[in-house]
Enzyme design. Structure first.
Site, PDB file in Angstrom:
ATOM      1  N   ASP A 101      33.783  40.042  29.719  1.00 13.35           N
ATOM      2  CA  ASP A 101      35.179  40.000  30.123  1.00 13.35           C
ATOM      3  C   ASP A 101      35.777  41.365  29.760  1.00 13.35           C
ATOM      4  OD1 ASP A 101      37.800  38.968  30.750  1.00 13.35           O
ATOM      5  OD2 ASP A 101      38.130  38.840  28.591  1.00 13.35           O
TER       6      ASP A 101
ATOM      7  N   ASP B 111      36.441  36.009  25.120  1.00 14.69           N
ATOM      8  CA  ASP B 111      37.263  35.721  23.945  1.00 14.69           C
ATOM      9  C   ASP B 111      37.166  34.276  23.479  1.00 14.69           C
ATOM     10  OD1 ASP B 111      38.810  34.276  25.703  1.00 14.69           O
ATOM     11  OD2 ASP B 111      40.426  35.732  25.800  1.00 14.69           O
TER      12      ASP B 111
ATOM     13  N   ASP C 249      38.067  32.241  28.557  1.00 12.47           N
ATOM     14  CA  ASP C 249      36.781  32.382  29.229  1.00 12.47           C
ATOM     15  C   ASP C 249      35.852  31.201  28.987  1.00 12.47           C
ATOM     16  OD1 ASP C 249      37.379  35.008  30.237  1.00 12.47           O
ATOM     17  OD2 ASP C 249      37.061  35.775  28.219  1.00 12.47           O
TER      18      ASP C 249
END
Length: 641
Positions: A330, A523, A527
């Protein structure tokens, strides 16, 4: 009765028979009475061998066999035959039954001791907790036990004391040693508004903080719980070991019968000697080492990882890591800091900052926050403004020290208000996917401020370490292609998948899985679907807010470099499991022919008691191999290791 007590019973009662064996060549007999040997061995069989026999019988009733089956068969056979031999005036070998039990228990005692050392990570974590805390209630400072601290309490901690629970600082400033929880060696500076973690040690200042999480909700409690679950979990390879053991035991029993028949029927050996070979086969083949190979390595590996601030949830993760081909990240908060920061200032830095910060002081816009934060870092004095006016979609204007000033985007100015040099510089910064704020005074642009959610300082090093392992890296983000590609270029990401909605990240991961196993790093909160979809989910910790449910690995320090360390440690642990299984299996394969008397003609043989001793030390060697995981170097390819 504990294993240790059973061992001491067996050892003490076996000593007279042991002295008999040692002194026999000198024609000295310490214990010549057969009935006394029978009595000592009977006590050993009932007290020390009893649990082995009970376990073997319970498995037999369920049509299964286990490691205790071989120990029980070998010792009961030697014991029963010795009773028969004693009653018929033939050679007895009560000592074989006694010594086998003694040596098997010796191995278990040593294993238990080493396994306790291996699992001490959890105990050490629990011991880190403070025992009490100073709580401010009704204006008075009271020292109360840790379990009496409640969420919302104001807690005071003096220099050198342990911080009792997780919370947020409301007064004071200090440095805090968080190494015992996060593995971070350098003390961390703390001020009002910062989070503190229970069990860490306060440095040189007095802090007052509000307790946010207490009891089972604290970071330390979550870590302890996760490590406990990991150490008692089973790697899929353990299922193979269980299947092998289940087949192996009946095969060994058949081999023992065949050994007896070959020696007695075809080689004309006596019943006693034939039985000795058969019992030796049963004892040497006990697959105790196979059973220890996986859990001990898993225990040591996950314990060491916890000390480094890396939480591995279960054994399945260790196996999957070895097959990962692609690591997906991410962007926001994982590769980048997660909030906009000033990256470039064009013009007189302090003057440009002073004008911009003065106009943006009252704004809560993320870009304004970045500007005011940088002005504080540069210790720039903010001036009072008059005639403040917001220009929708463009910026703000005001009067500063009698001069007209403006801060905003390019729409706020006309062509003749900016020099060609500044315009070229703005274009260059925009190509780097940075948001450019123009700062002007008296109708002229005096400088530019570039703002961006910048990559973390450690991100580039972390990506390089993964490349050194031959892994492909991908960035998955909802940002536009230009911004995403600019960040990717800065840190060295191989591939960018941009403009992905949060709900579609799991589908994007699924598409990447068509090319091989995928690890996703996020995180752990926004996610969660992608972390679950990935073969290996790696959740970045954020202070005290760790998403325990998300991902198979949690990085407590929120440091991207720990991705490489987590993969390296997982691979090392799984490799050690395979090494343990290999040597345990080789030991059994090589030991059985020797015990069966295949090399008797060249003087190489094993008595049941020596087979028991060898079996004990084979198990010990496997545990030792696992413990040595604590000494292996992690991530040698990584320059920060």
């Amino acid at each position: 009765m504990s294993v240790t007590k059973r061992f001491w019973v067996a050892l003490i009662l076996s000593i007279p028979m042991l002295l008999n064996m040692v002194l026999m060549p000198f024609h000295v007999m310490v214990l010549s009475n057969e009935w006394l040997q029978f009595g000592l061995t009977t006590v050993i069989m009932v007290v020390a061998a009893g649990p082995f026999i009970q376990s073997a019988w319970a498995s037999f009733l369920k049509h299964h066999s286990n490691m205790d089956t071989l120990v029980a068969i070998g010792t009961v056979t030697a014991y029963v035959y010795s009773i028969y031999a004693m009653l018929t005036d033939q050679a007895i070998f009560f000592e074989s039954a006694a010594f086998v039990i003694t040596f098997v228990l010796l191995g278990q005692v040593l294993e238990e001791r080493m396994r306790n050392n291996a699992s001490s990570a959890v105990e050490k974590l629990v011991d880190l907790q403070a025992k009490d805390a100073e709580v401010v209630r009704d204006g008075q400072v009271l020292r109360v036990p840790l379990e009496d601290v409640r969420a919302g309490d104001l807690v005071r901690v003096k220099p050198g004391e342990k911080i009792a629970v997780d919370g947020t600082i409301t007064d004071g400033g200090s440095t805090v040693d968080e190494s015992m929880v996060t593995g971070e060696s350098m003390p961390v500076t703390k001020k009002v508004g910062d989070k503190v973690i229970g069990a860490t040690i306060n440095g040189n200042g007095t802090l007052t903080f509000q307790a946010d999480k207490v009891g089972a909700d604290t970071l330390l409690a979550q870590i302890v719980e996760m490590v406990k679950k990991a150490q008692t979990s089973h790697a899929p390879i353990q299922k193979l070991t269980d299947k092998v053991s289940n087949i192996f035991v009946p095969v060994v029993a058949i081999l023992a019968i065949v050994t007896f028949l070959v020696w007695y029927v075809f080689l004309d050996a006596s019943v006693a000697n034939s039985l000795i070979f058969a019992v030796s086969v049963v004892v040497i083949a006990c697959p105790c080492a196979l059973g220890l190979a996986t859990p001990t390595a898993l225990m040591v590996g996950t314990g060491r990882a916890a000390k480094m601030g890396i939480l591995i949830k279960n054994g399945e993760v260790l196996e999957l890591v070895n097959e990962v081909k692609t690591v997906v990240f991410d962007k926001t908060g994982t590769i980048t800091i997660g909030k906009p920061v000033v990256t470039d200032i064009v013009g007189d830095e302090n003057h440009v900052l002073q004008i911009a910060a003065s106009l943006e002081a009252a704004s809560e816009h993320p870009l304004a926050t970045a500007i005011t934060q940088r002005s504080r870092e540069n210790q720039v004095t903010v001036s009072a403004v008059d005639h403040f006016q917001a220009v929708k979609g463009k910026g703000v204007t005001a009067t500063v020290a009698g001069e007209s000033a403006f801060v905003g985007n390019a729409k706020l100015i006309s062509n003749n208000q900016m020099t060609d040099e500044l315009r070229q510089r703005m274009t260059q910064l925009q190509r780097e996917a940075k948001t450019v704020v123009v700062v002007g005074l008296n109708e002229q642009v005096i400088g530019l401020i570039a703002i961006q959610d910048a990559p973390k300082a450690t991100s580039k090093v972390a990506i390089e370490a993964l490349h050194a392992r031959g892994l492909k890296t991908v960035m998955l983000t909802g940002d536009n292609e230009q911004v995403a590609q600019a960040v990717a270029n800065q840190v060295g990401i191989d591939q960018v998948v941009a403009d992905v909605l949060p709900g579609d990240k799991a589908d994007a991961v699924k598409q990447l899985q068509a090319s091989g196993k995928v690890a996703f790093v996020g995180d752990g909160i926004n996610d969660a679907p992608a972390l679950t979809q990935a073969d290996v989910g790696i959740a970045m910790g954020s202070g005290t807010d760790i998403a325990i449910e998300s991902g198979g690995i949690v990085l407590v320090k929120n440091d991207l470099r720990d991705v490489d360390r987590a993969l390296a440690l997982s691979q090392k642990t799984f490799s050690r499991i395979k090494l343990n299984l290999f040597w345990a299996f080789v030991y059994n394969v090589l030991g059985i022919p020797v015990a069966a008397g295949l090399f008797y003609a060249v003087g190489l043989s094993l008595s049941p008691e020596l087979a028991g001793l060898a079996m004990a030390f084979s198990s010990l060697s496997v545990v030792t191999s696992s413990v040595l995981l604590n000494k292996t170097k992690i991530s040698p390819k990584n320059q920060f290791a």
